[in-house]
Scaffold this motif. Structure first.
Motif, mmCIF file in Angstrom:
data_model
loop_
_atom_site.group_PDB
_atom_site.id
_atom_site.type_symbol
_atom_site.label_atom_id
_atom_site.label_comp_id
_atom_site.label_asym_id
_atom_site.label_seq_id
_atom_site.Cartn_x
_atom_site.Cartn_y
_atom_site.Cartn_z
ATOM 1 N N LEU A 81 0.838 -1.201 0.000
ATOM 2 C CA LEU A 81 0.000 0.000 0.000
ATOM 3 C C LEU A 81 0.873 1.250 0.000
ATOM 4 N N GLY A 82 1.965 1.213 0.747
ATOM 5 C CA GLY A 82 2.889 2.347 0.757
ATOM 6 C C GLY A 82 3.499 2.588 -0.608
ATOM 7 N N GLY A 85 -6.951 -3.579 -5.722
ATOM 8 C CA GLY A 85 -7.420 -4.873 -6.231
ATOM 9 C C GLY A 85 -6.309 -5.894 -6.304
ATOM 10 N N ASN A 86 -5.126 -5.461 -6.719
ATOM 11 C CA ASN A 86 -3.990 -6.379 -6.825
ATOM 12 C C ASN A 86 -3.521 -6.853 -5.452
ATOM 13 N N LEU A 140 -12.733 -8.695 -6.235
ATOM 14 C CA LEU A 140 -13.486 -8.908 -5.001
ATOM 15 C C LEU A 140 -14.354 -10.160 -5.094
ATOM 16 N N ARG A 141 -15.004 -10.336 -6.229
ATOM 17 C CA ARG A 141 -15.879 -11.503 -6.406
ATOM 18 C C ARG A 141 -15.083 -12.798 -6.235
ATOM 19 N N SER A 177 -5.893 -9.574 -4.458
ATOM 20 C CA SER A 177 -5.680 -10.793 -5.245
ATOM 21 C C SER A 177 -4.331 -11.444 -4.951
ATOM 22 N N ASN A 178 -3.272 -10.645 -4.950
ATOM 23 C CA ASN A 178 -1.929 -11.204 -4.783
ATOM 24 C C ASN A 178 -1.710 -11.815 -3.407
ATOM 25 N N HIS A 179 -2.310 -11.218 -2.389
ATOM 26 C CA HIS A 179 -2.158 -11.734 -1.024
ATOM 27 C C HIS A 179 -3.284 -12.695 -0.652
ATOM 28 N N GLU A 180 -4.182 -12.934 -1.608
ATOM 29 C CA GLU A 180 -5.304 -13.854 -1.408
ATOM 30 C C GLU A 180 -6.062 -13.523 -0.118
ATOM 31 N N LEU A 181 -6.451 -12.262 0.003
ATOM 32 C CA LEU A 181 -7.182 -11.802 1.185
ATOM 33 C C LEU A 181 -8.653 -12.180 1.047
ATOM 34 N N PRO A 182 -9.186 -13.024 1.932
ATOM 35 C CA PRO A 182 -10.593 -13.403 1.835
ATOM 36 C C PRO A 182 -11.506 -12.207 2.092
ATOM 37 N N VAL A 183 -12.583 -12.139 1.340
ATOM 38 C CA VAL A 183 -13.587 -11.085 1.488
ATOM 39 C C VAL A 183 -14.823 -11.663 2.164
#
Length: 263
Positions: free
Chosen positions: A39-40, A97-98, A239-240, A101-107
Motif C-alpha cells: 500500500l505504501g 485490487g492487486n 473482489l468476487r 488478489s496477490n495476497h489472497e485476502l478473503p472477502v
C-alpha cells in the motif's frame, strides 16, 4: 494464528430502492507487513516526487474521495488534486485490487436490500437494524473462517469518533457484545467467544492499511447487486473471486460464507 477482519460500510439508492452493505477483508498477522509495504508503494508512486516518501506514505486513501473531483474535497485535501489525472486513480484502485488478489485476502460481507426487506417483513427501514443484521452474519461467517483455520481473530472498524463524542462506536460495540453474548443462528456464545477475540476501533489518522483496503470493498457489491454499471476502474472481479467460500467451492460457498444477501 491470528487474523484481523477489517470492515467498512456503504449504501446506495437506485430506482427507489435502498441498499446497504458491510464488507471487508481478512488479513493474517504475518501478512500485515507485506500488505502495508504494498500500500505504501502505491502512495509513493503518486506523491514521492511532490512531498517525499515519508509524507506520501502518511496519506490516507478513501475510495469516494479518490474518485471525486469535487472542489470541497480538493480544498480539504489538496494532495488529492493528483486524482484529477485518471492514471493516478487507476494506480490506486487497481493497486488495491492487486493487493487483495496477490495476497489472497478473503472477502466477507453482508448486503441488504433494505426496501425489499421492509416490504417482505412489514417493517421500517432502519440503519440500526441493517447494521445489526449484517454484523451478526459477518461474525458468524468470520467464526467459521477462524474455526477452519484453527485460529483466533479480531474485528476492526474505522472509528466514527467526532470531537469528544464516540456514541457511534459505542452503539457498534453494544451490537457486537450482544451478538457475542447470545450467539447466532448456528453458533452459541461459547463457540463465538472461543475464536473471536474482540473488536477494535481505529481512527482515520492512524493510517491503518487494512481499513484503507476495506474502504474499497462494499460499494462494488452494491453496484453489482442493483445492476448499476461499475465505476471505472473497477475491482469488482477481484473482489468476487476473493469471497470466502467456506471450503465448499465458489459456486455455493461464496454466497453462503462470502457475501450474504438479504432481501
Amino acid at each position: 494464528m491470528s487474523y484481523n477482519l477489517y470492515l467498512d460500510e456503504s449504501k446506495v439508492k437506485y430506482n427507489g430502492e435502498w441498499g446497504y452493505c458491510v464488507a471487508g477483508v481478512i488479513i493474517e498477522d504475518s501478512q500485515l507487513y507485506r500488505v502495508r509495504k504494498d500500500l505504501g508503494h502505491i502512495k509513493t508512486s503518486i506523491w514521492k516526487e511532490q512531498i517525499g516518501y515519508g509524507a506520501a506514505k502518511r496519506i490516507v486513501l478513501h475510495e469516494v474521495e479518490v474518485r471525486s473531483h469535487r472542489p470541497n474535497v480538493l480544498i480539504k485535501r489538496p494532495e488529492y488534486s493528483s486524482f484529477l489525472r485518471a492514471e493516478n486513480v487507476r494506480i490506486v484502485v487497481n493497486g488495491i485490487g492487486n493487493i487483495i488478489s496477490n495476497h489472497e485476502l478473503p472477502v466477507i460481507g453482508a448486503l441488504e436490500n433494505q426496501t425489499q426487506v421492509e416490504r417482505s417483513y412489514l417493517t421500517k427501514r432502519s440503519s440500526y437494524s441493517s447494521y445489526y443484521l449484517a454484523l451478526k452474519q459477518i461474525i458468524e461467517n468470520f467464526c467459521h473462517f477462524l474455526k477452519q483455520h484453527r485460529a483466533t481473530g479480531t474485528i476492526i472498524f474505522e472509528s466514527r469518533k467526532s470531537g469528544n463524542s464516540n456514541i457511534q462506536d459505542k452503539r457498534v460495540r453494544k451490537m457486537f457484545m450482544k451478538i457475542m453474548a447470545h450467539g447466532t443462528l448456528r453458533y452459541s456464545s461459547m463457540d463465538l467467544q472461543e475464536v473471536v477475540s474482540g473488536i477494535q476501533f481505529i481512527q482515520k489518522q492512524e493510517n491503518d492499511a487494512g481499513l484503507q483496503i476495506a474502504d474499497f470493498v462494499p460499494h462494488p457489491f452494491l453496484l453489482h447487486y442493483f445492476r448499476i454499471e461499475q465505476t471505472k476502474p473497477s475491482i469488482y472481479q477481484n473482489l468476487r473471486k476473493a469471497r470466502y467460500t467456506g471450503g465448499i467451492g465458489e459456486r455455493s460457498g461464496a454466497a453462503k460464507f462470502g457475501m450474504c444477501i438479504f432481501e
